[in-house]
Design an enzyme around this catalytic site. Structure first.
Site, short mmCIF file in Angstrom:
data_model
loop_
_atom_site.label_atom_id
_atom_site.label_comp_id
_atom_site.label_asym_id
_atom_site.label_seq_id
_atom_site.Cartn_x
_atom_site.Cartn_y
_atom_site.Cartn_z
N ARG A 1 0.83 -1.22 0.00
CA ARG A 1 0.00 0.00 0.00
C ARG A 1 0.86 1.26 0.00
O ARG A 1 0.41 2.33 -0.39
CB ARG A 1 -0.99 0.00 1.18
CG ARG A 1 -1.94 1.18 1.15
CD ARG A 1 -3.23 1.01 1.97
NE ARG A 1 -3.09 0.18 3.14
CZ ARG A 1 -2.40 0.53 4.23
NH1 ARG A 1 -1.81 1.70 4.30
NH2 ARG A 1 -2.32 -0.29 5.25
N TYR B 1 -17.34 14.43 -17.90
CA TYR B 1 -17.71 13.02 -17.79
C TYR B 1 -18.85 12.90 -16.76
O TYR B 1 -18.80 13.55 -15.71
CB TYR B 1 -16.47 12.25 -17.32
CG TYR B 1 -16.67 10.77 -17.17
CD1 TYR B 1 -16.81 9.96 -18.30
CD2 TYR B 1 -16.70 10.18 -15.92
CE1 TYR B 1 -16.99 8.61 -18.16
CE2 TYR B 1 -16.87 8.81 -15.78
CZ TYR B 1 -17.02 8.04 -16.91
OH TYR B 1 -17.19 6.69 -16.77
N ASP C 1 -8.90 17.26 -17.05
CA ASP C 1 -9.15 15.86 -17.42
C ASP C 1 -8.87 15.78 -18.92
O ASP C 1 -9.63 16.29 -19.74
CB ASP C 1 -10.59 15.47 -17.09
CG ASP C 1 -10.86 14.00 -17.36
OD1 ASP C 1 -10.19 13.42 -18.25
OD2 ASP C 1 -11.75 13.41 -16.71
N LYS D 1 -9.13 4.09 -20.51
CA LYS D 1 -9.47 4.40 -21.89
C LYS D 1 -8.26 4.20 -22.80
O LYS D 1 -7.78 3.10 -22.93
CB LYS D 1 -10.05 5.82 -21.95
CG LYS D 1 -11.07 6.12 -20.83
CD LYS D 1 -12.34 5.27 -20.94
CE LYS D 1 -13.22 5.31 -19.69
NZ LYS D 1 -13.61 6.62 -19.19
C1 LIG Z 1 -14.00 7.16 -17.99
C2 LIG Z 1 -13.70 8.56 -17.63
C3 LIG Z 1 -13.51 8.94 -16.29
C4 LIG Z 1 -13.63 7.94 -15.15
O1 LIG Z 1 -12.66 6.96 -15.25
P1 LIG Z 1 -12.85 5.45 -14.64
O2 LIG Z 1 -11.55 4.83 -14.98
O3 LIG Z 1 -14.02 4.86 -15.35
O4 LIG Z 1 -13.10 5.61 -13.20
C5 LIG Z 1 -13.20 10.25 -16.02
N1 LIG Z 1 -13.11 11.17 -17.01
C6 LIG Z 1 -13.30 10.85 -18.31
C7 LIG Z 1 -13.17 11.90 -19.35
C8 LIG Z 1 -13.59 9.54 -18.66
O5 LIG Z 1 -13.80 9.24 -19.95
#
Ligand SMILES: *Cc1c(COP(=O)(O)O)cnc(C)c1O
Length: 386
Positions: free
Chosen positions: A61, A114, A179, A204
């Site tokens: 951890r 998102y 983001d 992604k």
């Molecule tokens: C999928 C996504 C998230 C969240 O990510 P997870 O890995 O599903 O928790 C946040 N921001 C964007 C732009 C995303 O496409």
């Protein structure tokens, strides 16, 4: 300085020849032997204090060498000193929000985001007061207790762009989190434009093959240290197996993004001329907000397309049921093409007024274009559109 594609292949692998390996060693240990108690104590304090590594990892951890290796590789792609990885993109955003609470409870947020990020912020479940603003109002809305400005560009699902440099200027000494999931480090490096935190849902494009949930934030070492301290205390870890898979995806990231983008450009153009399509939103067509940032802030228009099916909800639902090659599923950035309905799926937690004001209509579909042959993709889409 090495070029981007070379960094993608070699980052986090610099020591392989010395180690005598050709693939990243995967360390699954949960604990590490401590023979020298003094050294063990020092390592413990260093890691809990937020240091990136220590002589002994002590406990998984606090530190994991496989995860740290992947973090170094991703930091190299974003051009930041550090990267901190978590078990998901949402865990990453939560960690940054919690770390910033030491500086105040007010957060300025630009929509669209998102869906779950929007939900997390709007619900106040992190103990923060999120205020949703237009980018041009950021300077006026800044308060003494404003801890963070949160933006997403390209935004989900409308693909509107936000001018990162303008937001950074307006935010003054308040740090900006971008983001950058939709852009990937191939198309945009927000840290170069002054963003303090660059977030990716690594689920992604970075992972890229639909088999790993992960999140990362890239930042300066001074901002990474409190995040590591908090991660060691809260335990929102990335598993080393997931880190291994994530690292495995990185060498092909530029190739995947370039191929998917070439496909997306062609599909966007053809969709625009299709009689069953009312509108196409794609930065490369100039049909999104601040599209002129393609070529400056972003070095390409990206791989996501949103479009409005003529006939609203029923037409969109029919299309999702008819595609044969594309996967009708949420998520994005995979090698295969995915199609989903934001109002019915990813953005269904938003109230109707918010959906309406951010352009998430009942006929809107979002396409995450993959690396297949574009002619097969078009045949599938054209047949499903009827
Ligand atoms: C999928 C996504 C998230 C969240 O990510 P997870 O890995 O599903 O928790 C946040 N921001 C964007 C732009 C995303 O496409």
């Amino acid at each position: 300085m090495r070029r981007f594609q070379t960094t993608a292949v070699h980052a986090g692998r610099e020591d392989f020849t010395e180690l005598g390996v050709h693939a990243p060693p995967m360390d699954l240990s949960t604990t590490y032997p401590v023979r020298d108690l003094a050294e063990g104590g020092e390592s413990f304090s260093a890691l809990v204090g937020g240091q990136a590594e220590a002589a002994n990892p002590i406990y998984a951890r606090l530190h994991n060498p496989t995860v740290a290796r992947t973090e170094r590789a991703i930091a190299a792609l974003e051009g930041t000193q550090a990267c901190v990885a978590y078990g998901s993109g949402m865990a990453t955003l939560t960690a940054v929000l919690m770390a910033r609470q030491a500086h105040g409870r007010h957060v300025l947020v630009v929509r669209p985001l998102y869906g779950t990020s929007d939900h997390l912020l709007a619900s106040g479940m992190c103990g923060l007061e999120a205020e949703f603003v237009h980018p041009e109002d950021i300077a006026a809305r800044r308060r003494d207790d404003t801890a963070l400005v949160v933006i997403e560009t390209p935004g989900n699902p409308t693909l509107d762009l936000v001018d990162i440099r303008a937001v950074v200027d307006a935010a003054g000494d308040v740090p900006v989190l971008v983001d950058s999931t939709f852009a990937t480090p191939v198309l945009q490096n927000p840290a170069n434009l002054g963003a303090r935190y660059v977030l990716h849902s690594a689920t992604k494009f970075l992972g890229g093959h639909g088999d790993v949930i992960a999140g990362v934030v890239c930042c300066a070492e001074e901002d990474a240290a409190p995040l590591r301290t908090m991660r060691a205390a809260t335990g929102a870890l990335l598993h080393p197996m997931a880190a291994f898979l994530l690292h495995r995806g990185l060498p092909t990231l530029p190739l995947r993004v370039e191929r998917a983008q070439a496909n997306a450009k062609e599909l966007a153009r053809r969709l625009q001329g299709h009689p069953a399509v009312a509108a196409v939103y794609y930065p490369g067509l100039g049909t999104v907000r601040n599209a002129e940032l393609v070529g400056t802030q972003m070095c390409g228009p990206g791989t996501l397309i949103s479009f409005e099916a003529r006939g609203g909800h029923d037409a969109a639902a029919a299309l999702m049921s008819k595609v044969k090659l594309m996967t009708p599923a949420v998520s994005l950035g995979s090698v295969d093409t995915l199609i989903q309905h934001p109002a019915g799926l990813t953005h269904r937690m938003l109230d109707e007024a918010t959906r309406k004001s951010t352009g998430i209509t009942e006929g809107l579909l979002r396409l995450s274009v993959g690396i297949e042959d574009v002619e097969d993709l078009w045949e599938d889409l054209d047949a499903a559109l009827g």
